[in-house]
Write an enzyme that holds these catalytic residues in place. Structure first.
Site, short mmCIF file in Angstrom:
data_model
loop_
_atom_site.label_atom_id
_atom_site.label_comp_id
_atom_site.label_asym_id
_atom_site.label_seq_id
_atom_site.Cartn_x
_atom_site.Cartn_y
_atom_site.Cartn_z
N HIS A 126 46.68 34.90 46.62
CA HIS A 126 45.33 33.75 46.35
C HIS A 126 44.66 33.84 46.57
O HIS A 126 43.30 33.02 45.48
CB HIS A 126 46.02 32.26 46.95
CG HIS A 126 45.95 31.17 46.96
ND1 HIS A 126 46.56 30.78 45.67
CD2 HIS A 126 45.00 30.37 46.18
CE1 HIS A 126 46.23 29.94 44.51
NE2 HIS A 126 44.65 30.02 45.28
N ARG A 151 61.37 35.83 34.48
CA ARG A 151 60.61 36.04 33.75
C ARG A 151 60.47 37.85 34.57
O ARG A 151 61.91 38.55 35.43
CB ARG A 151 58.65 35.81 34.62
CG ARG A 151 59.57 36.16 36.17
CD ARG A 151 57.71 35.14 36.76
NE ARG A 151 55.90 36.25 36.81
CZ ARG A 151 55.30 36.27 37.33
NH1 ARG A 151 55.43 35.58 38.41
NH2 ARG A 151 54.28 37.89 37.06
N TYR A 201 41.07 33.36 42.93
CA TYR A 201 39.75 32.53 43.13
C TYR A 201 38.27 33.60 42.94
O TYR A 201 37.66 33.38 42.28
CB TYR A 201 39.54 31.56 43.92
CG TYR A 201 39.98 30.52 43.92
CD1 TYR A 201 42.12 29.70 45.23
CD2 TYR A 201 40.33 30.02 42.64
CE1 TYR A 201 42.25 29.57 45.21
CE2 TYR A 201 41.28 28.97 43.05
CZ TYR A 201 42.27 28.71 43.66
OH TYR A 201 43.28 27.34 43.65
N THR A 221 37.81 21.55 41.34
CA THR A 221 37.86 21.79 39.95
C THR A 221 37.39 21.25 39.09
O THR A 221 36.11 21.07 37.88
CB THR A 221 39.30 23.02 40.01
OG1 THR A 221 39.78 23.74 41.00
CG2 THR A 221 39.34 23.57 38.36
N SER A 227 36.70 49.76 48.09
CA SER A 227 35.63 49.36 46.28
C SER A 227 35.20 48.15 46.36
O SER A 227 34.02 48.00 46.19
CB SER A 227 35.86 49.68 45.19
OG SER A 227 35.44 49.34 43.84
N SER A 228 35.65 46.68 46.19
CA SER A 228 35.81 45.68 45.68
C SER A 228 35.00 45.24 47.84
O SER A 228 34.14 44.66 47.73
CB SER A 228 37.19 45.17 45.65
OG SER A 228 37.40 44.91 44.78
N LYS A 230 33.63 20.41 38.79
CA LYS A 230 33.04 21.45 37.96
C LYS A 230 33.36 20.94 36.58
O LYS A 230 32.88 20.86 35.97
CB LYS A 230 33.83 22.66 37.99
CG LYS A 230 33.60 23.13 39.64
CD LYS A 230 33.42 24.64 39.30
CE LYS A 230 33.18 25.46 41.14
NZ LYS A 230 32.71 26.33 40.40
N GLU A 242 42.34 36.34 45.77
CA GLU A 242 42.61 36.85 44.38
C GLU A 242 42.08 36.06 43.24
O GLU A 242 41.71 36.62 42.98
CB GLU A 242 43.54 38.04 44.49
CG GLU A 242 43.73 38.65 43.20
CD GLU A 242 42.20 39.78 42.98
OE1 GLU A 242 41.89 40.06 44.58
OE2 GLU A 242 42.31 40.58 42.16
N TRP A 256 53.29 43.69 40.10
CA TRP A 256 51.86 44.06 40.47
C TRP A 256 52.49 43.43 41.84
O TRP A 256 51.14 43.88 42.58
CB TRP A 256 51.22 43.60 39.36
CG TRP A 256 50.66 42.42 39.60
CD1 TRP A 256 51.10 40.77 39.49
CD2 TRP A 256 49.81 41.29 41.73
NE1 TRP A 256 50.62 39.90 40.09
CE2 TRP A 256 50.51 39.70 40.68
CE3 TRP A 256 48.47 41.64 41.87
CZ2 TRP A 256 48.73 39.10 41.69
CZ3 TRP A 256 48.08 40.99 42.27
CH2 TRP A 256 47.66 39.66 42.33
N HIS A 309 51.88 28.83 48.49
CA HIS A 309 52.95 27.95 47.46
C HIS A 309 54.16 29.11 46.51
O HIS A 309 53.90 28.85 45.39
CB HIS A 309 51.67 26.98 47.01
CG HIS A 309 50.72 27.69 45.89
ND1 HIS A 309 49.18 27.21 45.98
CD2 HIS A 309 50.41 28.88 45.35
CE1 HIS A 309 48.26 28.08 44.76
NE2 HIS A 309 49.06 29.16 44.71
N HIS A 310 53.15 30.42 46.70
CA HIS A 310 53.97 31.33 46.03
C HIS A 310 54.64 31.49 46.42
O HIS A 310 56.17 32.29 45.73
CB HIS A 310 53.12 32.11 45.71
CG HIS A 310 51.73 32.21 44.86
ND1 HIS A 310 51.60 32.94 44.06
CD2 HIS A 310 50.37 32.03 45.77
CE1 HIS A 310 50.18 32.52 44.00
NE2 HIS A 310 49.47 32.07 44.66
N ASP A 328 16.14 45.88 42.84
CA ASP A 328 18.17 46.34 42.82
C ASP A 328 19.23 45.84 44.11
O ASP A 328 18.18 44.70 44.73
CB ASP A 328 17.59 47.77 42.84
CG ASP A 328 19.01 48.74 42.84
OD1 ASP A 328 18.68 50.27 41.78
OD2 ASP A 328 20.17 48.47 42.62
N HIS A 331 50.46 46.82 33.58
CA HIS A 331 49.97 45.95 32.66
C HIS A 331 49.73 45.00 33.71
O HIS A 331 48.02 45.33 33.92
CB HIS A 331 51.05 45.00 32.00
CG HIS A 331 50.08 44.01 31.77
ND1 HIS A 331 49.19 44.34 30.20
CD2 HIS A 331 50.50 42.55 31.95
CE1 HIS A 331 48.71 42.32 30.22
NE2 HIS A 331 49.60 42.20 30.75
N SER A 390 28.66 27.99 34.14
CA SER A 390 27.38 27.40 34.58
C SER A 390 26.00 27.44 34.25
O SER A 390 24.83 27.34 34.13
CB SER A 390 27.28 27.48 36.22
OG SER A 390 29.13 26.54 36.65
#
Lengths: 372, 211, 612
Positions: free
Chosen positions: C251, C446, C255, C324, C167-168, C327, C253, C140, C300-301, C105, C76, C266
């Protein structure tokens, strides 16, 4: 140019107010000043709430004291922003037929400064408070009253009291029970055998990871006698959800009585006379050798237990072998590559299942106890 | 909006001989930019591997671990390093030549670069062989072995990729495809090759010198 | 004079549609492929979530076993992140960014196609575990040493992520090259739409973060298959190393997952408020700061590992809340004083702000290290991550889909169905994830298939399950909407929303070459300027002087028209731009002969040195 959309304003307004009302009702029903729940085998006096479960330790109390400050700042920001959002929706909705442009403001340096500086000040303040609380929570006493070596492995806990010559383990919703005295500093040292686990007691408001190759340690000072459920909190594989333990905090005299009681229960001395001797080898987390054993009835069984598995601890346990019908479990565990001697109680004739209590799902065998 | 909208014209630009193409464009060639961005990502890949190395080194009581005293700047690694550095020089020489329009000179320099690259790979392979057979030192010989073979192995894979790229531009160069105004592939392969060399120097210093 | 038409030669003109789509290098088709594929994975990942929530609704094992459950939450998470959100935002950017910058293009069309095709292949690898002995089951996040010991599913997970990561990376290179090199003349960096800026920063994050994940995955593969010792203490390795490497990627990731949604919001807010984005420069600064700071907070994880320097990571985690917040306040200010049209894209954008806020706030709690000690690995974290990803990314994605659907297909999605979708998703999201805060505070951990029956957690879990199913149901009106709109008349027109940016200055869908002609670009709202007369139809376009580029501020760009300053953002003092001049075509406009003299040189297209 077609302007999109059916205006659904009255329904949207209703929905917004319904939602606000629902959230407020939810907040009231789960009253903020109750927290506290226990898992495991104990009934829960308080439902979950907006505040953490009631802390049982001095360290947890510090955390619970910091939380309301953060909480109310968060609520204030929430109310401010959501309130502005609602205000904007109602006040600045385009009136039907109005196709003129509103004033095309591009920005304001002043506002940017304000809404940068104020949040920066708030988070700096929170950071300072955080660091203060943190150093107190993590502080280690010079000479703790009780020291316990906690070992976590797939999927069970073992508690060893080096100064008390005690070794405890157990499975099930209660798991092993760690007795400790209240109002005295208890030092916990965490050891891992295989993968990363985490030692978590929700009512301590604290957890610390159990990492292979590393010994983490921390102090707790429990202030309230009681039974506190703990669970492994770092995903560790198949039976992660079943890796429970219990902490039982009691007055000093009760604690000493408990220690004595535990000492009498574990640790075998010389094998009783007339015992039958069996050799059993644990090969790996799936295999006993042999998988079928036989022993005479009505005689204690002494296991010459060989753990040749280089990677995991094992032992032998027998289903229903105790007088009260509970499983007999051989302790302490034989570490990787080590041997151990276990004495199981005398059994009536019949067929019994034996297993490794560390790997009960995969390491099983059959013990046939015959008539003499 | 009326039917006719004015189109802003692209300005005509005086040709800059340092540009690898003759197109009227500004700034770096797009393909070269792409290669540099790719190199940036590869730098981060190696950064991850180096982070593992320094993490293990900082935590170890002894480094290199007991008994591993043969990862030293002996003949083979030192010569291999010099060969790779030399190959970067010849690669750059090739670029300078073709910028001046000298395709023959470029082809010669690229051929030498290719040879040096292949020799480097051969020396690495021989080094691996020696370590495995004489010292029984492999990727499974503890964290040090794992790090050594992972770092040098991925570097070698990148060298191999570079060798493939050099072969392609050599074939194209011999077929007459490059000129002073159109040789962007040579610039790109050269940038990649220098990157491979810089990584090796960092590796050599880290693995062989920093003890 | 005779005119000739080119008649297609028989037998060469028609290509099969399948072949066309399989081999296309057109960014619009590739974008559409990304969007469709990732939406299918969204549905699949969502079904997984429903299984998980169904099991957890009440205590006791309902219909799953632990091994299956562990595979469920692993797949998941991996699916939603790598096969849904990332390809979906890439697809949207693929379609829209070249249009928004006036390009024909992407910079590297063939690499673009390659990047797309790696997605279904990566998905196949991930799910092939089911056929080969078991899918990945270590979460994950794949923490070692657990992931080093589990079955073949992990190897396939590694291979899948290496492919999807590549790919990314290729996509990031493509977007950066496109944005830096292929903007239309006049489109300076500080005139780019925010969606393009967010794509730029996202691409930088991808470029620097994903390779680190690849390195870590290679290390795990070596430990698993070649006796490596990276994460095995018995061999001198360190399990914590995996976490450092993973979260150094992980991390940034998050963002990567949210910045494109920020970009969409925006875009949508100014159009549906009929005002410019408030604080454009602040947005650019905030986006760049979030990108940079995103690399400084990874541990922080890992607060509970006992192995990280807590003050540093706590401080930067608190700090990242500031941009943040900037924004959010600027978005509110954009809407303030506007004339809001509450169409579906706007509802999703506003819903984003309302709910992402919750995710941001409960994340700020996690910066309080001792509090993190309590709630790490509990449902508080699950709540936080789902607020920022569902209330955040998913709301942003739907805002984008409703907003740009007419551009991509020529058909306008039905508003009524859109609003039903919105209501169901809004309520479902809150119902599913808000109760999880309380569960976490109470100590529910969890990644567990079951929980104690007497812990008092059943009611909240049941609520959460109902919410999850509501989210599932909310996709139905959306899919029906897409279906009927695609079958209906494609008559949305070029610019159905009365929008500001270049993608609306061409047909819906655009022709293969994207633009017949571009309007003059003098601000970040070129179409708005054209429609409201801030630039003339036949604006004098003085050619660039020698040495000037597309990418730099044009020193010769006209600063005023007809004696009035052109609205734009070149004023560093932040002074709001002038009210747009009424177009000469307006019925009450000053007649042409009464306007001030214009220099003829303005209209002379020849280069200055070529003029008399």
């Amino acid at each position: 140019m077609p302007l999109a959309g059916v205006r659904l304003a009255p329904t949207k307004r209703t929905i917004f107010w319904l939602l606000t009302a629902a959230l407020l009702v939810a907040a009231c029903t789960v009253a903020p000043d109750t927290g506290g729940a226990t898992g495991g085998g104990h009934s829960d006096p308080n439902p979950p709430g907006f505040f953490p479960t009631d802390p049982a330790t001095a360290q947890g109390g510090l955390i619970a004291g910091l939380y309301p400050i953060v909480f109310f700042i968060a609520v204030a920001v929430f109310v401010l922003v959501e309130g502005l959002l609602l205000l904007i929706v109602f006040r600045f909705r385009r009136r039907p037929g109005d196709d003129t442009l509103p004033e095309q403001t591009h920005g304001s340096n002043l506002l940017e400064v304000i809404w940068t500086a104020i949040p920066a000040a708030i988070v700096t303040g929170l950071f300072v408070l955080t660091m203060g609380t943190l150093s107190e929570v993590e502080a280690l006493e010079d000479s703790p009253a009780v020291e316990i070596d906690v070992t976590g492995f797939q999927w069970q806990w073992t508690f060893q009291y080096p100064n008390e010559d005690l070794s405890l383990t157990g499975l099930g919703r209660e798991g092993p029970v760690m007795g400790i005295p209240i109002n005295e500093t208890v030092r916990l040292r965490l050891h891992a055998q295989d993968v990363i686990h985490s030692f978590y007691v929700p009512q301590f408001l604290y957890k610390k990871d159990v990492v292979p190759g590393r010994v983490n340690e921390f102090d707790v000072l429990v202030q309230e006698p009681g039974t506190y459920v703990g669970q492994c909190a770092e995903f560790c594989g198949l039976a992660h959800a079943d890796m429970y333990f219990t902490v039982q905090a009691m007055e000093r005299p009760d604690y000493e009585a408990w220690v004595t009681e535990q000492q009498q229960g574990s640790g075998e001395a010389t094998p009783p006379p007339g015992a039958a001797a069996l050799t059993l080898t644990s090969v790996d987390i799936n295999t006993f050798d042999p998988e079928t054993l036989s022993a005479p009835a009505d005689a204690p069984i002494v296991f010459d237990f060989r753990n040749v598995d280089p990677a995991a601890p094992h032992n032998v346990a027998i289903v229903g072998a105790n007088e009260d019908g509970s499983d007999w479990i051989g302790l302490p565990l034989a570490q990787a590559g080590q041997n151990a001697t276990y004495t199981a109680p005398a059994l009536e004739a019949g067929t019994y299942e034996f297993y490794c209590s560390v790997h009960p799902a995969t390491m099983r065998g059959t013990l046939t106890v015959g008539t003499r | 909006m009326t039917a006719h909208t004015d189109v802003v014209r692209v300005p005509h630009q005086q040709e800059d001989p340092h540009e690898a193409t003759g197109h009227a464009e500004q700034g770096m060639n797009t393909a070269l930019l792409g290669m540099l961005l790719f190199i940036g990502s590869e730098v981060m890949f190696f950064a991850g591997l180096f982070a593992a190395y320094f993490n293990a080194r900082a935590a170890a009581p002894e480094w290199p671990p007991q008994g591993i005293d043969f990862i030293v700047p002996s003949l083979i690694p030192v010569v291999a390093t010099l060969i790779l550095i030399l190959s970067s020089a010849t690669m750059q020489w090739a670029v300078w030549r073709i910028r001046k329009g000298d395709r023959t000179g470029m082809n010669r320099a690229i051929a030498i670069t290719l040879l040096l690259g292949v020799v480097f790979l051969g020396m690495q392979a021989y080094d691996y062989y020696e370590l495995l057979t004489h010292h029984g030192f492999g990727i499974n010989s503890g964290i040090y072995g794992t790090l050594f073979y992972t770092l040098t192995g991925f570097h070698g894979a990148h060298v191999f990729g570079g060798v493939v790229g050099i072969s392609i531009i050599l074939l194209r160069g011999v077929a007459g495809q490059f000129s002073a105004r159109h040789h962007i592939a040579v610039e790109a392969v050269s940038a990649y090759w220098h990157f491979v060399d810089v990584v090796w120097i960092a590796l050599f210093v880290t693995l062989y010198l920093l003890h | 004079m005779a005119t000739t038409t080119l008649a297609p030669r028989a037998g060469t003109y028609r290509r099969s549609m399948v072949y066309e789509w399989l081999t296309t290098t057109d960014h619009k088709k590739i974008g559409a492929l990304y969007i469709a594929t990732s939406f299918l994975f969204f549905l699949l990942g969502g079904v997984y979530a429903l299984f998980i929530r169904a099991e957890l609704a009440v205590p006791g094992l309902q219909f799953l076993d632990p091994e299956t459950y562990n595979q469920l939450f692993t797949i998941h998470g991996t699916t939603m992140i790598f096969l849904f959100v990332m390809p979906m935002t890439t697809g949207l950017a693929n379609y829209i960014v070249p249009l928004q910058i006036g390009a024909a293009d992407m910079a590297f069309p063939r690499i673009n196609a390659l990047s797309y095709w790696m997605i279904p292949l990566g998905g196949l690898l991930l799910f092939s575990g089911y056929a080969l002995g078991g899918a990945a089951n270590a979460g994950w996040t794949g923490y070692a040493p657990l992931s080093a010991r589990e079955g073949i599913g992990i190897d396939l997970w590694i291979a899948s992520l290496v492919l999807l990561g590549t790919s990314s990376i290729l996509g990031a290179i493509n977007f950066l090259a496109t944005i830096f090199k292929m903007r239309a003349p006049g489109l300076t960096l500080m005139r780019m739409p925010l969606f393009v800026w967010n794509t730029l920063v996202t691409s930088v994050l991808l470029l620097f973060a994903v390779p680190v994940l690849t390195a870590g995955l290679m290390m795990l593969f070596i430990d698993r298959n070649y006796g490596g010792g990276f994460f095995d203490p018995a061999l001198g390795g360190n399990p914590i190393l995996w976490q450092h490497i993973f979260w150094f990627f992980g991390h940034p990731e998050v963002y990567i997952l949210i910045l494109p949604a920020f970009g969409v919001v925006s875009e949508v807010l100014p159009v549906f408020s009929r005002k410019p984005l408030f604080g454009y420069k602040a947005f650019v600064f905030a986006t760049a700061s979030i990108g940079a700071l995103g690399f400084s907070v990874w541990a922080h994880h890992m607060f509970t590992t006992g192995a990280v320097y807590l003050p540093f990571f706590s401080f930067f985690t608190f700090l990242i809340a500031v941009p943040t917040g900037i924004k959010i306040f600027n978005w509110l200010a954009t809407m303030w004083g506007g004339k809001l049209r509450l169409s579906t894209p706007m509802l999703f954008a506003m819903g984003f702000i309302a709910l992402f806020l919750i995710g941001g706030l409960d994340g700020a709690f996690l910066a309080v290290v001792p509090f993190d000690f309590h709630v790490q690995d509990t449902y508080w974290v699950v709540s936080h991550l789902h607020y920022v990803l569902v209330a955040g990314s998913v709301f942003g994605i739907f805002a984008a889909l409703y907003y740009w659907f007419p551009k991509m297909t020529g058909g306008l999605l039905d508003e009524r169905l859109g609003k039903i979708h919105w209501v169901l998703l809004f309520i479902g999201t809150n119902l599913a994830f808000f109760p999880q805060h309380l569960l976490g505070l109470d100590g529910m951990i969890r990644r567990i298939i079951d929980y104690a029956p007497n812990a008092g957690w059943m009611e909240l879990n049941l609520l959460s399950t109902i919410g999850a199913f509501m989210i599932g149901v909310s996709t139905l009106p959306f899919m029906w909407n897409v279906f009927i709109t695609l079958r209906g008349p494609r008559d949305a027109g070029d610019d159905p929303w009365d929008a500001n940016t270049l993608e609306w200055a061409t047909t819906s869908p655009p022709p293969p070459y994207n633009f017949e002609a571009l309007p003059p670009i003098r601000s970040e709202r070129p179409l708005f300027d054209l429609k409201h007369g801030a630039v003339e139809d036949r604006a004098a376009s003085t050619p660039a002087a020698r040495g000037e580029t597309h990418g730099e501020t044009r020193a010769d760009a006209p600063e005023e028209v007809l004696g009035e300053p052109i609205e734009g953002h070149d004023d560093d003092g932040g002074t709001p731009g002038a009210t747009p001049q009424v177009s000469e075509h307006a019925p009450d406009a000053t007649p042409r002969d009464e306007r001030p003299e214009r220099s003829e040189a303005r209209d002379d297209p020849r280069r200055p040195e070529d003029r008399p």
